[in-house]
Design a protein around this motif. Structure first.
Motif, PDB file in Angstrom:
ATOM      1  N   ALA A   1      43.738  44.398  40.357  1.00  0.00           N
ATOM      2  CA  ALA A   1      45.073  43.709  40.172  1.00  0.00           C
ATOM      3  C   ALA A   1      44.864  42.086  39.735  1.00  0.00           C
ATOM      4  CB  ALA A   1      45.819  43.749  41.749  1.00  0.00           C
ATOM      5  N   PHE A   2      44.817  42.230  38.602  1.00  0.00           N
ATOM      6  CA  PHE A   2      44.790  40.670  38.001  1.00  0.00           C
ATOM      7  C   PHE A   2      45.625  40.127  37.416  1.00  0.00           C
ATOM      8  CE2 PHE A   2      44.126  41.244  33.522  1.00  0.00           C
ATOM      9  CZ  PHE A   2      44.195  42.738  33.261  1.00  0.00           C
ATOM     10  N   ARG A   3      45.916  38.879  37.237  1.00  0.00           N
ATOM     11  CA  ARG A   3      47.120  38.166  36.640  1.00  0.00           C
ATOM     12  C   ARG A   3      46.558  37.272  35.402  1.00  0.00           C
ATOM     13  NH1 ARG A   3      47.468  38.225  41.916  1.00  0.00           N
ATOM     14  NH2 ARG A   3      49.442  38.600  43.060  1.00  0.00           N
ATOM     15  N   LYS A   4      47.565  37.102  34.532  1.00  0.00           N
ATOM     16  CA  LYS A   4      47.072  36.220  33.491  1.00  0.00           C
ATOM     17  C   LYS A   4      46.506  35.029  33.727  1.00  0.00           C
ATOM     18  CE  LYS A   4      49.062  35.228  29.112  1.00  0.00           C
ATOM     19  NZ  LYS A   4      49.800  34.897  28.105  1.00  0.00           N
ATOM     20  N   ASN A   5      45.539  34.476  32.960  1.00  0.00           N
ATOM     21  CA  ASN A   5      44.749  33.291  33.370  1.00  0.00           C
ATOM     22  C   ASN A   5      43.917  33.473  34.702  1.00  0.00           C
ATOM     23  OD1 ASN A   5      46.022  31.674  31.595  1.00  0.00           O
ATOM     24  ND2 ASN A   5      48.011  31.105  32.665  1.00  0.00           N
ATOM     25  N   ASP A   6      43.695  34.420  35.201  1.00  0.00           N
ATOM     26  CA  ASP A   6      42.731  34.636  36.190  1.00  0.00           C
ATOM     27  C   ASP A   6      41.252  34.219  35.592  1.00  0.00           C
ATOM     28  OD1 ASP A   6      44.182  35.494  38.424  1.00  0.00           O
ATOM     29  OD2 ASP A   6      43.738  37.439  38.191  1.00  0.00           O
ATOM     30  N   ILE A   7      40.445  33.662  36.384  1.00  0.00           N
ATOM     31  CA  ILE A   7      38.987  33.572  35.868  1.00  0.00           C
ATOM     32  C   ILE A   7      38.194  34.621  36.419  1.00  0.00           C
ATOM     33  CG2 ILE A   7      37.305  31.875  35.769  1.00  0.00           C
ATOM     34  CD1 ILE A   7      39.445  29.572  36.458  1.00  0.00           C
TER      35      ILE A   7
ATOM     36  N   ASP B   1      38.227  34.396  40.435  1.00  0.00           N
ATOM     37  CA  ASP B   1      39.207  35.543  40.909  1.00  0.00           C
ATOM     38  C   ASP B   1      38.582  36.642  40.956  1.00  0.00           C
ATOM     39  OD1 ASP B   1      41.719  33.593  40.894  1.00  0.00           O
ATOM     40  OD2 ASP B   1      41.165  33.298  38.935  1.00  0.00           O
ATOM     41  N   VAL B   2      37.873  37.086  40.033  1.00  0.00           N
ATOM     42  CA  VAL B   2      37.355  38.342  39.825  1.00  0.00           C
ATOM     43  C   VAL B   2      36.039  38.474  39.059  1.00  0.00           C
ATOM     44  CG1 VAL B   2      37.694  40.949  38.777  1.00  0.00           C
ATOM     45  CG2 VAL B   2      39.673  39.412  39.294  1.00  0.00           C
ATOM     46  N   ALA B   3      34.996  39.077  39.982  1.00  0.00           N
ATOM     47  CA  ALA B   3      33.706  39.129  39.353  1.00  0.00           C
ATOM     48  C   ALA B   3      33.685  40.341  38.980  1.00  0.00           C
ATOM     49  CB  ALA B   3      32.839  38.624  40.555  1.00  0.00           C
ATOM     50  N   ILE B   4      33.061  40.698  37.794  1.00  0.00           N
ATOM     51  CA  ILE B   4      32.820  42.098  37.399  1.00  0.00           C
ATOM     52  C   ILE B   4      31.021  42.195  37.184  1.00  0.00           C
ATOM     53  CG2 ILE B   4      33.086  43.717  35.364  1.00  0.00           C
ATOM     54  CD1 ILE B   4      35.647  42.728  35.226  1.00  0.00           C
TER      55      ILE B   4
ATOM     56  N   GLY C   1      40.210  35.218  48.796  1.00  0.00           N
ATOM     57  CA  GLY C   1      40.986  36.334  48.331  1.00  0.00           C
ATOM     58  C   GLY C   1      40.968  37.028  47.061  1.00  0.00           C
ATOM     59  N   GLY C   2      39.448  36.563  46.544  1.00  0.00           N
ATOM     60  CA  GLY C   2      38.877  37.209  45.089  1.00  0.00           C
ATOM     61  C   GLY C   2      38.450  38.690  45.463  1.00  0.00           C
ATOM     62  N   THR C   3      38.126  39.025  44.124  1.00  0.00           N
ATOM     63  CA  THR C   3      37.640  40.546  44.021  1.00  0.00           C
ATOM     64  C   THR C   3      36.459  40.468  43.335  1.00  0.00           C
ATOM     65  OG1 THR C   3      39.939  41.201  43.945  1.00  0.00           O
ATOM     66  CG2 THR C   3      38.366  42.694  43.022  1.00  0.00           C
ATOM     67  N   VAL C   4      35.507  41.460  43.780  1.00  0.00           N
ATOM     68  CA  VAL C   4      34.317  41.837  42.984  1.00  0.00           C
ATOM     69  C   VAL C   4      34.350  43.577  42.688  1.00  0.00           C
ATOM     70  CG1 VAL C   4      32.927  41.901  45.279  1.00  0.00           C
ATOM     71  CG2 VAL C   4      31.792  41.661  42.969  1.00  0.00           C
ATOM     72  N   SER C   5      33.977  43.396  41.351  1.00  0.00           N
ATOM     73  CA  SER C   5      34.209  44.816  40.916  1.00  0.00           C
ATOM     74  C   SER C   5      32.863  45.224  40.364  1.00  0.00           C
ATOM     75  CB  SER C   5      34.959  45.085  39.931  1.00  0.00           C
ATOM     76  OG  SER C   5      35.009  46.506  39.211  1.00  0.00           O
ATOM     77  N   ILE C   6      32.231  46.372  41.146  1.00  0.00           N
ATOM     78  CA  ILE C   6      30.847  46.724  41.164  1.00  0.00           C
ATOM     79  C   ILE C   6      31.002  48.064  39.781  1.00  0.00           C
ATOM     80  CG2 ILE C   6      28.968  47.951  41.633  1.00  0.00           C
ATOM     81  CD1 ILE C   6      29.773  46.916  44.736  1.00  0.00           C
ATOM     82  N   PHE C   7      30.166  47.676  38.713  1.00  0.00           N
ATOM     83  CA  PHE C   7      30.214  48.696  37.614  1.00  0.00           C
ATOM     84  C   PHE C   7      28.874  48.833  37.386  1.00  0.00           C
ATOM     85  CE2 PHE C   7      30.486  49.728  33.311  1.00  0.00           C
ATOM     86  CZ  PHE C   7      31.730  50.595  33.253  1.00  0.00           C
TER      87      PHE C   7
END
Ligand SMILES: [Zn+2]
Ligand SMILES: [Zn+2]
Length: 338
Positions: free
Chosen positions: A158-164, A230-233, A252-258
């Motif tokens: 769930a990301f927003r515009k301008n998220d880093i 905000d989000v680490a991929i 409150g950030g998210t890490v996505s494991i790929f």
């Protein structure tokens, strides 16, 4: 027909086997180009995976025979296909986890893409096969399946515009993520140990580049954003990349494991840190027919730059050379033809 059998991590033989026959709902394609995926490398290297086997799933080919019920394609069409198909009926499918569907995991192209002819089932024809337009280089079409996996991962965040974002690892997947994030209005810090790849990441749109062998990642991220990422991929997941991400994420950030495999994937998590800072640790696995369709539209619309990721196409008999070049990060993706 010729098929490349993998006997072990470093033993590959091009052998003669029977050409697959087709039923009335199926079709046979002749492989024109096939790409080596990171997930193939994991299977090749994993001693637990049964061998000898014919691997490979990224393929562009020419239709050479269609069953009498096949209406979507005709002899001579150049197509690109993908290997897994959800059933759309099971509990997983009905609850949005299409890539967890048991049917999804069992379906595959036969016998694999590292061979001369490949049989596509009626389901493959219906859900995961696309006609490659004349103006598109079929080699570029090989990036549709990997891109679809990235699109699915982005959908799950769930990301927003301008998220880093941070994108860790700038191989093919990392480079696709960087371009997807930029086109969705995000800001990207690319992280990799390889300066040459970081410089291409910059060219493809990364706003910041960080090499952990020269700089302390958390310190560099602080210079970019006081709150954190905000989000680490993580296209490379191990204790260093996940450990860093859990410390440089904003509260409150998210890490996505790929992608993760083997011993490298063990990690001790401080649950108090996760709880009090409301961190989300999530993952995304593979692609669905819907994300494939979107990836197909993006690649055929030439909305992403693929050409910097291409290198010389090798004969399938040079499989070991391609594998080695890709593993030593001399090329982004090994592509073979017969
Ligand atoms: Zn793949
Ligand atoms: Zn299902």
């Amino acid at each position: 027909m010729k098929a490349l059998f993998c006997y072990s991590q470093d033993e590959f033989k091009l052998e003669e086997i029977d050409r697959p026959g087709i039923l009335e709902d199926e079709m046979l394609i002749e492989m024109l180009y096939t790409g080596l995926c990171g997930s193939d490398i994991v299977k090749i290297m994993d001693p637990e995976v049964k061998k000898p086997a014919v691997f490979g799933h990224e393929v562009a080919g020419r239709v050479i025979e269609t069953g009498k019920n096949v209406k979507e394609f005709k002899k001579g069409d150049i197509v690109v296909t993908a290997h897994h198909i959800p059933c759309y009926k099971c509990h997983y499918c009905l609850h949005g986890s299409h890539s967890m569907c048991r049917h999804f995991k069992e379906t595959n192209i036969y016998p694999g893409s590292f061979c001369q002819y490949i049989r596509l089932s009626g389901e493959h024809i219906k859900y995961t096969t696309f006609k490659v337009p004349q103006e598109l280089n079929p080699v570029a079409a090989l990036f549709i399946e990997p891109l679809a996996c990235c699109i699915r991962a982005m959908d799950r965040i769930a990301f927003r515009k301008n998220d880093i974002f941070s994108v860790v690892g700038t191989g093919v997947i990392g480079m696709l993520f960087i371009q997807l994030i930029k086109s969705s209005g995000g800001i990207v810090a690319a992280i990799d140990l390889n300066d040459e790849r970081l410089s291409l990441a910059r060219t493809l749109g990364a706003d910041y580049i960080i090499n952990p062998s020269n700089e302390i990642v958390t310190g560099e991220i602080k210079k970019i954003t006081a709150e954190g990422i905000d989000v680490a991929i993580l296209t490379v997941t191990n204790k260093n990349t996940l450990g860093d991400a859990l410390s440089y994420l904003r509260d409150g950030g998210t890490v996505s494991i790929f992608g993760a495999s083997g011993k490298e994937s063990r990690f001790e998590v401080d649950l108090e840190n996760v709880y009090k800072r409301e961190l989300t640790i999530m993952s995304s696995y593979s692609a669905t027919p819907e994300s494939l369709k979107r990836a197909f539209d993006i690649i055929t619309g030439e909305k992403l730059k693929i050409s910097p990721l291409l290198s010389e196409v090798l004969p399938l008999s040079d499989f070991k050379k391609g594998l080695d070049l890709m593993m030593r990060k001399k090329i982004y993706k090994a592509v073979f033809k017969l």
